[in-house]
Design an enzyme around this catalytic site. Sequence first.
Site, mmCIF file in Angstrom:
data_model
loop_
_atom_site.group_PDB
_atom_site.id
_atom_site.type_symbol
_atom_site.label_atom_id
_atom_site.label_comp_id
_atom_site.label_asym_id
_atom_site.label_seq_id
_atom_site.Cartn_x
_atom_site.Cartn_y
_atom_site.Cartn_z
ATOM 1 N N LYS A 43 -85.812 -83.462 -16.998
ATOM 2 C CA LYS A 43 -85.306 -84.346 -18.064
ATOM 3 C C LYS A 43 -84.928 -83.618 -19.351
ATOM 4 O O LYS A 43 -84.927 -84.211 -20.437
ATOM 5 C CB LYS A 43 -86.284 -85.489 -18.387
ATOM 6 C CG LYS A 43 -86.835 -86.231 -17.210
ATOM 7 C CD LYS A 43 -85.850 -86.488 -16.118
ATOM 8 C CE LYS A 43 -84.806 -87.506 -16.457
ATOM 9 N NZ LYS A 43 -83.761 -87.555 -15.386
ATOM 10 N N PHE A 76 -80.297 -78.250 -5.429
ATOM 11 C CA PHE A 76 -81.610 -78.292 -6.079
ATOM 12 C C PHE A 76 -82.610 -77.658 -5.116
ATOM 13 O O PHE A 76 -82.938 -78.239 -4.080
ATOM 14 C CB PHE A 76 -81.939 -79.769 -6.337
ATOM 15 C CG PHE A 76 -83.178 -80.056 -7.127
ATOM 16 C CD1 PHE A 76 -84.028 -79.047 -7.569
ATOM 17 C CD2 PHE A 76 -83.488 -81.369 -7.451
ATOM 18 C CE1 PHE A 76 -85.154 -79.336 -8.306
ATOM 19 C CE2 PHE A 76 -84.625 -81.678 -8.187
ATOM 20 C CZ PHE A 76 -85.459 -80.655 -8.604
ATOM 21 N N HIS A 102 -86.566 -76.580 -11.134
ATOM 22 C CA HIS A 102 -87.442 -76.927 -12.255
ATOM 23 C C HIS A 102 -88.685 -76.028 -12.260
ATOM 24 O O HIS A 102 -89.658 -76.316 -12.961
ATOM 25 C CB HIS A 102 -87.918 -78.378 -12.146
ATOM 26 C CG HIS A 102 -86.841 -79.405 -12.395
ATOM 27 N ND1 HIS A 102 -85.916 -79.288 -13.401
ATOM 28 C CD2 HIS A 102 -86.577 -80.588 -11.781
ATOM 29 C CE1 HIS A 102 -85.117 -80.348 -13.383
ATOM 30 N NE2 HIS A 102 -85.488 -81.136 -12.411
ATOM 31 N N SER A 132 -87.930 -89.735 -21.575
ATOM 32 C CA SER A 132 -86.928 -89.735 -20.514
ATOM 33 C C SER A 132 -87.606 -89.697 -19.139
ATOM 34 O O SER A 132 -87.218 -90.408 -18.205
ATOM 35 C CB SER A 132 -86.012 -88.518 -20.695
ATOM 36 O OG SER A 132 -85.063 -88.450 -19.677
HETATM 37 P P1 A3P Z 1 -82.308 -89.645 -21.314
HETATM 38 O O1 A3P Z 1 -83.188 -90.226 -20.261
HETATM 39 O O2 A3P Z 1 -83.044 -89.404 -22.607
HETATM 40 O O3 A3P Z 1 -81.052 -90.392 -21.519
HETATM 41 P P2 A3P Z 1 -81.957 -83.923 -16.435
HETATM 42 O O4 A3P Z 1 -80.543 -83.744 -16.041
HETATM 43 O O5 A3P Z 1 -82.674 -82.654 -16.748
HETATM 44 O O6 A3P Z 1 -82.699 -84.781 -15.466
HETATM 45 O O7 A3P Z 1 -81.974 -84.675 -17.835
HETATM 46 C C1 A3P Z 1 -81.614 -86.016 -17.919
HETATM 47 C C2 A3P Z 1 -81.533 -86.387 -19.364
HETATM 48 O O8 A3P Z 1 -80.377 -85.761 -19.943
HETATM 49 C C3 A3P Z 1 -81.338 -87.877 -19.543
HETATM 50 O O9 A3P Z 1 -81.886 -88.173 -20.835
HETATM 51 C C4 A3P Z 1 -79.825 -87.960 -19.518
HETATM 52 O O10 A3P Z 1 -79.311 -89.171 -20.033
HETATM 53 C C5 A3P Z 1 -79.483 -86.773 -20.405
HETATM 54 N N1 A3P Z 1 -78.100 -86.317 -20.255
HETATM 55 C C6 A3P Z 1 -77.373 -86.193 -19.122
HETATM 56 N N2 A3P Z 1 -76.118 -85.803 -19.410
HETATM 57 C C7 A3P Z 1 -76.050 -85.675 -20.753
HETATM 58 C C8 A3P Z 1 -75.015 -85.322 -21.667
HETATM 59 N N3 A3P Z 1 -73.784 -85.034 -21.236
HETATM 60 N N4 A3P Z 1 -75.301 -85.308 -22.978
HETATM 61 C C9 A3P Z 1 -76.534 -85.617 -23.434
HETATM 62 N N5 A3P Z 1 -77.564 -85.955 -22.617
HETATM 63 C C10 A3P Z 1 -77.329 -85.986 -21.285
#
Ligand code: A3P
Length: 289
Positions: A43, A76, A102, A132
């Site tokens: 996240k 992944f 991760h 998140s």
């Molecule tokens: P939120 O749940 O706070 O919205 P990961 O890809 O590591 O799983 O992280 C997911 C988080 O990154 C989520 O946060 C997601 O919405 C956010 N995210 C994904 N794409 C993004 C972007 N282009 N800009 C900003 N945040 C992004």
Amino acid sequence: MATRGKLTIVEGMAISEVIAANWDEIYNFQARPGDVLIDTYPKSGTTWMQEIVDLVVHDGDEQICRRAPIFERMPFLELSHLMKPGMEEINAMPSPRILKTHLPVQLVPASFWRHKCKVIYVARNAKDVLTSYFHFDTIVGIHPDPEPFEDYVLRFMKGDVAWGSWYDHVKGFWEERNEHNVLYILYEDLKKNPQQEIRKVAKFLGKELPEDVLNKIAKLTVFEVMKTNPMANFTGFPKELVDQSDKCFMRKGKVGDWKTMFSAQQLEIFEANYKQQMSNTTLTFSDKI
Ligand code: A3P
């Protein structure tokens, strides 16, 4: 969600039992020279960085970057026994491969370090990651039920969530960044000044991209654009792993959303503990909007 997975401990890290079952093969993964690893605590902006890297590698060509869903373009590692592309497909992918993980620094398969592979690490402030992750865990079938939030805060502080302690993860990579070929990027910097951070990524990957291409990549990877891009927004991800029927993966993409979840009391407990756990590092975060 009907069935819920459990966590177990592997090498001191909490992880889903179904991932732990394949741990030896994951850890013994054979990286090749030239492979690039995108590593994050969950996240923290993994998917965002994946899309940026693909666009950088392909000189901002958005058509090429829509060739397949992001989880197929950049597999992944830990889920390679649970979905396609699996280990067999990853092993058959031509070099240079770009992979997602991760895993904390001490558990990254040794072959990546042996071949001096480039690693792009993205870190995000703890309270937004927790927020998140809490929302995400409500839709991840292989993880335990995250409710209620007050318990989740305590679990997060103890590292009792999948992939273990956020504190150890971000500090571990920070301490080792100069020992290995690691580019350390902060989610909040990427949000504030995307073009500048994308320039760093391009330089790290040995790409000289003109400013208009960097600008184009920044625009294509803005949250609102990625959210509507079916090849980048996780649509089509196996439902048994992430069930997006009610909530979607691309949630808010903000800095400071933790304010919608933490009570004053939770914040006080969290901050006191944070101070302790982060007292032995020079790494700092901004969690203000
Ligand atoms: P939120 O749940 O706070 O919205 P990961 O890809 O590591 O799983 O992280 C997911 C988080 O990154 C989520 O946060 C997601 O919405 C956010 N995210 C994904 N794409 C993004 C972007 N282009 N800009 C900003 N945040 C992004």
